[in-house]
Design a protein around this motif. Structure first.
Motif, PDB file in Angstrom:
ATOM      1  N   PRO A  16      42.286  32.717  44.767  1.00 22.27           N
ATOM      2  CA  PRO A  16      43.652  32.560  44.487  1.00 22.27           C
ATOM      3  C   PRO A  16      44.261  33.629  43.484  1.00 22.27           C
ATOM      4  CG  PRO A  16      42.658  30.752  44.891  1.00 22.27           C
ATOM      5  CD  PRO A  16      41.698  31.621  44.391  1.00 22.27           C
ATOM      6  N   THR A  17      45.122  33.933  43.539  1.00 20.51           N
ATOM      7  CA  THR A  17      46.302  35.063  42.537  1.00 20.51           C
ATOM      8  C   THR A  17      47.589  34.119  42.101  1.00 20.51           C
ATOM      9  OG1 THR A  17      47.262  36.082  44.412  1.00 20.51           O
ATOM     10  CG2 THR A  17      45.130  37.430  43.074  1.00 20.51           C
ATOM     11  N   VAL A  18      46.993  34.834  40.734  1.00 16.37           N
ATOM     12  CA  VAL A  18      49.089  34.227  40.408  1.00 16.37           C
ATOM     13  C   VAL A  18      50.231  34.975  40.719  1.00 16.37           C
ATOM     14  CG1 VAL A  18      50.329  34.123  38.145  1.00 16.37           C
ATOM     15  CG2 VAL A  18      47.547  33.816  37.572  1.00 16.37           C
ATOM     16  N   GLY A  19      50.687  33.826  40.991  1.00 15.27           N
ATOM     17  CA  GLY A  19      52.222  34.528  42.049  1.00 15.27           C
ATOM     18  C   GLY A  19      51.719  33.870  43.996  1.00 15.27           C
ATOM     19  N   GLN A  20      51.088  33.931  44.178  1.00 14.22           N
ATOM     20  CA  GLN A  20      50.540  33.341  46.078  1.00 14.22           C
ATOM     21  C   GLN A  20      51.091  32.132  46.014  1.00 14.22           C
ATOM     22  OE1 GLN A  20      46.297  33.137  46.416  1.00 14.22           O
ATOM     23  NE2 GLN A  20      46.684  32.886  48.657  1.00 14.22           N
ATOM     24  N   GLN A  21      51.722  32.390  46.406  1.00 11.75           N
ATOM     25  CA  GLN A  21      52.437  31.273  47.286  1.00 11.75           C
ATOM     26  C   GLN A  21      50.937  30.219  48.135  1.00 11.75           C
ATOM     27  OE1 GLN A  21      56.865  31.893  48.302  1.00 11.75           O
ATOM     28  NE2 GLN A  21      56.776  32.339  46.435  1.00 11.75           N
ATOM     29  N   LEU A  22      51.752  28.407  48.358  1.00  5.19           N
ATOM     30  CA  LEU A  22      50.974  27.927  48.926  1.00  5.19           C
ATOM     31  C   LEU A  22      51.524  26.459  49.372  1.00  5.19           C
ATOM     32  CD1 LEU A  22      48.037  26.792  46.683  1.00  5.19           C
ATOM     33  CD2 LEU A  22      48.332  29.288  48.636  1.00  5.19           C
ATOM     34  N   THR A  23      51.406  25.984  50.797  1.00  4.96           N
ATOM     35  CA  THR A  23      52.674  24.844  51.403  1.00  4.96           C
ATOM     36  C   THR A  23      51.543  24.047  50.977  1.00  4.96           C
ATOM     37  OG1 THR A  23      53.537  26.195  53.473  1.00  4.96           O
ATOM     38  CG2 THR A  23      53.155  23.788  52.912  1.00  4.96           C
ATOM     39  N   LEU A  24      52.277  22.618  50.107  1.00  3.92           N
ATOM     40  CA  LEU A  24      52.062  21.576  50.052  1.00  3.92           C
ATOM     41  C   LEU A  24      52.339  20.466  50.916  1.00  3.92           C
ATOM     42  CD1 LEU A  24      50.444  19.125  48.406  1.00  3.92           C
ATOM     43  CD2 LEU A  24      53.110  19.005  46.979  1.00  3.92           C
ATOM     44  N   ALA A  25      51.324  19.827  51.546  1.00  3.71           N
ATOM     45  CA  ALA A  25      51.895  18.695  52.247  1.00  3.71           C
ATOM     46  C   ALA A  25      50.782  17.257  52.072  1.00  3.71           C
ATOM     47  CB  ALA A  25      51.407  18.820  54.107  1.00  3.71           C
ATOM     48  N   GLY A  26      52.418  16.612  52.393  1.00  2.25           N
ATOM     49  CA  GLY A  26      50.962  15.322  52.109  1.00  2.25           C
ATOM     50  C   GLY A  26      52.293  14.109  52.332  1.00  2.25           C
ATOM     51  N   TRP A  27      51.205  12.597  52.719  1.00  6.49           N
ATOM     52  CA  TRP A  27      51.825  11.604  52.419  1.00  6.49           C
ATOM     53  C   TRP A  27      52.558  10.476  51.306  1.00  6.49           C
ATOM     54  CZ3 TRP A  27      53.207   9.422  57.386  1.00  6.49           C
ATOM     55  CH2 TRP A  27      52.677  10.873  58.398  1.00  6.49           C
ATOM     56  N   GLY A  28      52.787  11.280  50.411  1.00  6.13           N
ATOM     57  CA  GLY A  28      52.480  10.523  48.845  1.00  6.13           C
ATOM     58  C   GLY A  28      54.382  10.572  49.040  1.00  6.13           C
ATOM     59  N   SER A  29      54.587   9.562  47.529  1.00  5.41           N
ATOM     60  CA  SER A  29      56.054   8.939  47.521  1.00  5.41           C
ATOM     61  C   SER A  29      56.887  10.329  47.257  1.00  5.41           C
ATOM     62  CB  SER A  29      55.990   8.478  46.017  1.00  5.41           C
ATOM     63  OG  SER A  29      57.256   7.520  45.642  1.00  5.41           O
ATOM     64  N   LEU A  30      58.372   9.562  48.095  1.00  2.00           N
ATOM     65  CA  LEU A  30      59.592  10.994  46.997  1.00  2.00           C
ATOM     66  C   LEU A  30      59.351  10.551  45.522  1.00  2.00           C
ATOM     67  CD1 LEU A  30      61.458  10.166  49.945  1.00  2.00           C
ATOM     68  CD2 LEU A  30      60.246  11.963  49.688  1.00  2.00           C
ATOM     69  N   THR A  31      59.422   9.645  45.318  1.00  2.00           N
ATOM     70  CA  THR A  31      59.436   9.551  43.424  1.00  2.00           C
ATOM     71  C   THR A  31      58.085   9.009  42.790  1.00  2.00           C
ATOM     72  OG1 THR A  31      60.939   8.343  41.792  1.00  2.00           O
ATOM     73  CG2 THR A  31      60.574   7.934  44.138  1.00  2.00           C
ATOM     74  N   GLY A  32      58.417   8.624  41.686  1.00  2.83           N
ATOM     75  CA  GLY A  32      56.880   7.950  40.674  1.00  2.83           C
ATOM     76  C   GLY A  32      57.409   6.977  40.922  1.00  2.83           C
ATOM     77  N   THR A  33      58.419   6.363  40.713  1.00  2.00           N
ATOM     78  CA  THR A  33      59.376   4.809  40.703  1.00  2.00           C
ATOM     79  C   THR A  33      58.992   4.070  41.684  1.00  2.00           C
ATOM     80  OG1 THR A  33      60.930   6.000  39.519  1.00  2.00           O
ATOM     81  CG2 THR A  33      61.696   3.266  39.435  1.00  2.00           C
ATOM     82  N   ASN A  34      58.979   2.740  41.481  1.00  2.00           N
ATOM     83  CA  ASN A  34      58.669   2.277  42.337  1.00  2.00           C
ATOM     84  C   ASN A  34      57.931   2.671  44.021  1.00  2.00           C
ATOM     85  OD1 ASN A  34      58.961  -0.049  40.974  1.00  2.00           O
ATOM     86  ND2 ASN A  34      62.010   0.068  41.440  1.00  2.00           N
ATOM     87  N   PRO A  35      56.859   3.402  43.765  1.00  4.05           N
ATOM     88  CA  PRO A  35      56.451   4.092  44.992  1.00  4.05           C
ATOM     89  C   PRO A  35      56.464   2.913  46.301  1.00  4.05           C
ATOM     90  CG  PRO A  35      54.700   4.364  43.490  1.00  4.05           C
ATOM     91  CD  PRO A  35      55.925   3.173  42.874  1.00  4.05           C
ATOM     92  N   LYS A  36      56.476   3.814  47.330  1.00  2.35           N
ATOM     93  CA  LYS A  36      56.640   2.603  48.716  1.00  2.35           C
ATOM     94  C   LYS A  36      55.500   3.628  49.510  1.00  2.35           C
ATOM     95  CE  LYS A  36      59.579   0.381  47.437  1.00  2.35           C
ATOM     96  NZ  LYS A  36      59.092  -1.344  47.383  1.00  2.35           N
TER      97      LYS A  36
END
Length: 246
Positions: A145-165
């Protein structure tokens, strides 16, 4: 640094409530359109052991990279003392693929039977009880990979770190590579916001371009954040992945 999948009830991707580990998506991301990214897996674990003999449930994210194999973060699978483990799945784990909205879609469900930990990085391959034939796996990037390269992140993680659901809708975001280290990439949020970032339950989430896997979520600052997130390089792992899944 935060272990985004500590399967206990503290520390990142596998941290949170004693009975759940996943959440509504990438922090400061956006909804994934229907029919996209079916290779992104939501991993649900139960009966995860604690040192005191009690158990809890949790979640991680992963990516289908062969019909019977998912790549995820290694620390999603551990013993009661949080040592990463290989071999038979240490606790009941199911994988859901081929959906973006649990409220309206059923997707494809499989049981996880085996865990193979990588030596180079905090990454594991997990084997499914039956191959998935209705979802196209990601291919694995072999280029540096190269610096500046753009990547897509996709996941089932929380929208916030506070009281995640627990997550019900997959989220996505765009990040840019900020640094390239021997086995990891440092990435920063690019869109929809500079604070777009992996969050609780995103451990193992894929970073990709098109249908090619470039990196896997490992750990980072508390979410959401505009700092550097640590991810595991897929190109370094490509030979091991090919040998293990062949």
């Amino acid at each position: 640094m935060r272990l985004r999948a500590l399967l206990a009830a503290v520390v990142l991707t596998i941290t949170a409530t004693p009975a759940a580990l996943a959440a509504p998506g990438v922090a400061h991301g956006s909804d994934v359109p229907a029919g996209r990214f079916g290779f992104v897996a939501k991993l649900a674990m139960t009966k995860i052991p604690r040192p005191d003999g009690s158990t809890y449930g949790s979640y991680c994210t992963g990516a289908l990279i062969a019909p019977a194999w998912i790549l995820t973060t290694g620390h999603c699978f551990h013993d009661a003392n949080r040592n990463r483990v290989s071999g038979k799945t240490p606790y009941p784990t199911t994988a859901a693929l081929g959906l973006v909205d649990e409220a309206t879609e059923s997707g494809v469900a499989r049981k996880v039977t085996e865990v193979v930990q990588a030596k180079e990085s905090d990454v594991a391959l997990i084997k499914l009880d039956t191959p998935v034939t209705t979802v196209q796996p990601l291919t694995v990037n072999h280029a540096v990979p190269t610096v500046g390269q753009q990547l897509t992140l996709a996941g089932w993680g929380s929208l916030t770190g506070t009281n995640p659901k627990p997550a019900t809708r997959m989220q996505q975001g765009t990040v840019a590579v900020a640094k390239v280290d021997p086995t990891t990439l440092g990435v920063r949020g690019a869109a929809p916001e500079i604070t777009t970032s992996a969050c609780t339950y995103d451990s193992g989430a894929p970073y990709f371009t098109g249908t090619e896997l470039v990196a896997v979520e490992a750990t980072g600052p508390g979410c959401p954040h505009a700092g550097i997130e640590t991810t595991s390089r897929a190109d370094i792992l490509a030979p091991w992945i090919a040998k293990t899944t062949s």
